[in-house]
Design an enzyme around this catalytic site. Sequence first.
Site, PDB file in Angstrom:
ATOM      1  N   ARG A  54     -42.055  40.837  42.943  1.00  0.00           N
ATOM      2  CA  ARG A  54     -40.900  41.308  42.173  1.00  0.00           C
ATOM      3  C   ARG A  54     -41.369  41.530  40.740  1.00  0.00           C
ATOM      4  O   ARG A  54     -42.295  40.873  40.265  1.00  0.00           O
ATOM      5  CB  ARG A  54     -39.777  40.274  42.194  1.00  0.00           C
ATOM      6  CG  ARG A  54     -39.253  39.968  43.592  1.00  0.00           C
ATOM      7  CD  ARG A  54     -38.209  38.856  43.545  1.00  0.00           C
ATOM      8  NE  ARG A  54     -37.683  38.555  44.867  1.00  0.00           N
ATOM      9  CZ  ARG A  54     -38.188  37.615  45.677  1.00  0.00           C
ATOM     10  NH1 ARG A  54     -39.235  36.893  45.278  1.00  0.00           N
ATOM     11  NH2 ARG A  54     -37.669  37.396  46.869  1.00  0.00           N
ATOM     12  N   LYS A  96     -38.070  33.451  43.419  1.00  0.00           N
ATOM     13  CA  LYS A  96     -36.668  33.065  43.331  1.00  0.00           C
ATOM     14  C   LYS A  96     -36.486  31.604  43.725  1.00  0.00           C
ATOM     15  O   LYS A  96     -37.148  31.101  44.618  1.00  0.00           O
ATOM     16  CB  LYS A  96     -35.818  33.952  44.250  1.00  0.00           C
ATOM     17  CG  LYS A  96     -35.589  35.361  43.720  1.00  0.00           C
ATOM     18  CD  LYS A  96     -34.609  36.102  44.604  1.00  0.00           C
ATOM     19  CE  LYS A  96     -34.259  37.461  44.027  1.00  0.00           C
ATOM     20  NZ  LYS A  96     -33.286  38.194  44.871  1.00  0.00           N
ATOM     21  N   HIS A 140     -39.257  48.324  42.099  1.00  0.00           N
ATOM     22  CA  HIS A 140     -38.865  47.852  43.430  1.00  0.00           C
ATOM     23  C   HIS A 140     -39.317  48.802  44.537  1.00  0.00           C
ATOM     24  O   HIS A 140     -39.565  48.352  45.666  1.00  0.00           O
ATOM     25  CB  HIS A 140     -37.350  47.640  43.492  1.00  0.00           C
ATOM     26  CG  HIS A 140     -36.958  46.408  44.261  1.00  0.00           C
ATOM     27  ND1 HIS A 140     -37.332  45.137  43.885  1.00  0.00           N
ATOM     28  CD2 HIS A 140     -36.264  46.253  45.410  1.00  0.00           C
ATOM     29  CE1 HIS A 140     -36.860  44.254  44.746  1.00  0.00           C
ATOM     30  NE2 HIS A 140     -36.218  44.906  45.689  1.00  0.00           N
ATOM     31  N   ARG A 163     -42.611  47.729  45.585  1.00  0.00           N
ATOM     32  CA  ARG A 163     -42.495  46.555  46.464  1.00  0.00           C
ATOM     33  C   ARG A 163     -42.159  47.009  47.889  1.00  0.00           C
ATOM     34  O   ARG A 163     -42.737  46.515  48.866  1.00  0.00           O
ATOM     35  CB  ARG A 163     -41.414  45.627  45.911  1.00  0.00           C
ATOM     36  CG  ARG A 163     -41.127  44.371  46.731  1.00  0.00           C
ATOM     37  CD  ARG A 163     -40.225  43.459  45.900  1.00  0.00           C
ATOM     38  NE  ARG A 163     -39.509  42.468  46.684  1.00  0.00           N
ATOM     39  CZ  ARG A 163     -39.987  41.270  47.023  1.00  0.00           C
ATOM     40  NH1 ARG A 163     -41.214  40.938  46.691  1.00  0.00           N
ATOM     41  NH2 ARG A 163     -39.246  40.408  47.703  1.00  0.00           N
ATOM     42  N   HIS A 180     -39.233  36.356  51.083  1.00  0.00           N
ATOM     43  CA  HIS A 180     -37.874  36.422  51.620  1.00  0.00           C
ATOM     44  C   HIS A 180     -37.530  35.098  52.300  1.00  0.00           C
ATOM     45  O   HIS A 180     -38.303  34.588  53.117  1.00  0.00           O
ATOM     46  CB  HIS A 180     -37.755  37.554  52.655  1.00  0.00           C
ATOM     47  CG  HIS A 180     -37.732  38.914  52.051  1.00  0.00           C
ATOM     48  ND1 HIS A 180     -38.004  40.060  52.770  1.00  0.00           N
ATOM     49  CD2 HIS A 180     -37.470  39.335  50.785  1.00  0.00           C
ATOM     50  CE1 HIS A 180     -37.910  41.118  51.980  1.00  0.00           C
ATOM     51  NE2 HIS A 180     -37.587  40.698  50.775  1.00  0.00           N
ATOM     52  N   TYR A 224     -37.350  46.797  56.935  1.00  0.00           N
ATOM     53  CA  TYR A 224     -38.521  47.671  56.891  1.00  0.00           C
ATOM     54  C   TYR A 224     -38.865  48.242  58.254  1.00  0.00           C
ATOM     55  O   TYR A 224     -39.488  49.296  58.344  1.00  0.00           O
ATOM     56  CB  TYR A 224     -39.712  46.930  56.283  1.00  0.00           C
ATOM     57  CG  TYR A 224     -39.465  46.582  54.842  1.00  0.00           C
ATOM     58  CD1 TYR A 224     -39.426  47.569  53.858  1.00  0.00           C
ATOM     59  CD2 TYR A 224     -39.198  45.271  54.455  1.00  0.00           C
ATOM     60  CE1 TYR A 224     -39.157  47.265  52.544  1.00  0.00           C
ATOM     61  CE2 TYR A 224     -38.927  44.957  53.140  1.00  0.00           C
ATOM     62  CZ  TYR A 224     -38.902  45.961  52.189  1.00  0.00           C
ATOM     63  OH  TYR A 224     -38.619  45.655  50.888  1.00  0.00           O
TER      64      TYR A 224
END
Length: 332
Positions: A153, A177, A255, A258, A281, A290
């Site tokens: 990110r 995160k 992004h 990414r 994730h 994806y």
Amino acid sequence: MAPSSQSLWIETFLEAQAAELGASPNTLAAYMRDLSAFTDWAKRKHVTFETATQAQIEDFLLFCDAEGLAQATRARRLSALKQLFRFAFEEGWRDSNPAVQIRGPGRSKRLPKTLEVTEVDALLAAARETGRTPQDRLRNTCLMELLYATGMRVTELVSLPVSAARGNPQMLLVRGKGDKERMVPLSPPAREALAVWLSVRDKAEEEKRTKGKHASLFLFPSRGALGHVTRNWFHTLIKDLAITAGVPPEKVTPHTLRHAFATHLLANGADLRVIQTLLGHADLSTTEIYTHVLDERLHELVTTHHPLAREGESRSDSGTRKSSGSTSSDGQ
């Protein structure tokens, strides 16, 4: 006892999110914007967090819809309110949670935008040419190589500590995160760009020390308040690179790089759970998007290039063309 003002409700909630859940500054800023939007509306309706009912929260969502806000924005605002009212109920500020039964607009399942390999190559080449000084160009090259090699990110990338890059690493330790850490491998081009940039960066930092200034703890230092280059600065840089590379700027954001990282890995046979780990994730369902991107691209490939997919062409037409081609060849 409930806080005495609306701002204190938000402030206390955000402090708890940061302390207990490790919410990032960007997440906290998003909560602040969404909850402030509610208080601005609520003030005109003489509503407070302490008195708000389910019907009034639903009225706010209808107001957001009438304002033309995107579905994702409305869903995010409801999510922020749900989190705050759940916190308020658990803390005893309210004897009920007025948002618990509200169903939001959800989020549209739009497929993420991505880039072709040739477009990424063009962006990487542009990075090597973009910058006022040789040092700037080496920094820009390193940023882009790391971004595409790791799928980080943008916040993770720009705030990387220099300690993570020491010792010519095969992998980088990334703090993502929720303050969760993960390891991401580096490609040979990324390792080379990192080593070159680190040498130049360290020399510049050493010159700062000789002048009595503090050396930066970040891999990509800046004179700004954060001490490192910012998300907004990098967003502007990547748009400039797109123009130089001849790639439509509207296609290119940090992004989308990414997304390109994940899509290109999947297209080359990478396991979905490996990609989940690399992207950081928490849920595999987030990574599964994806597979849909890849399915769509394969469908487009077939419909564009398969002879039977051409409009108005039948199996017999294809066979006739092949047959006439063979006859011509035999007659030569």
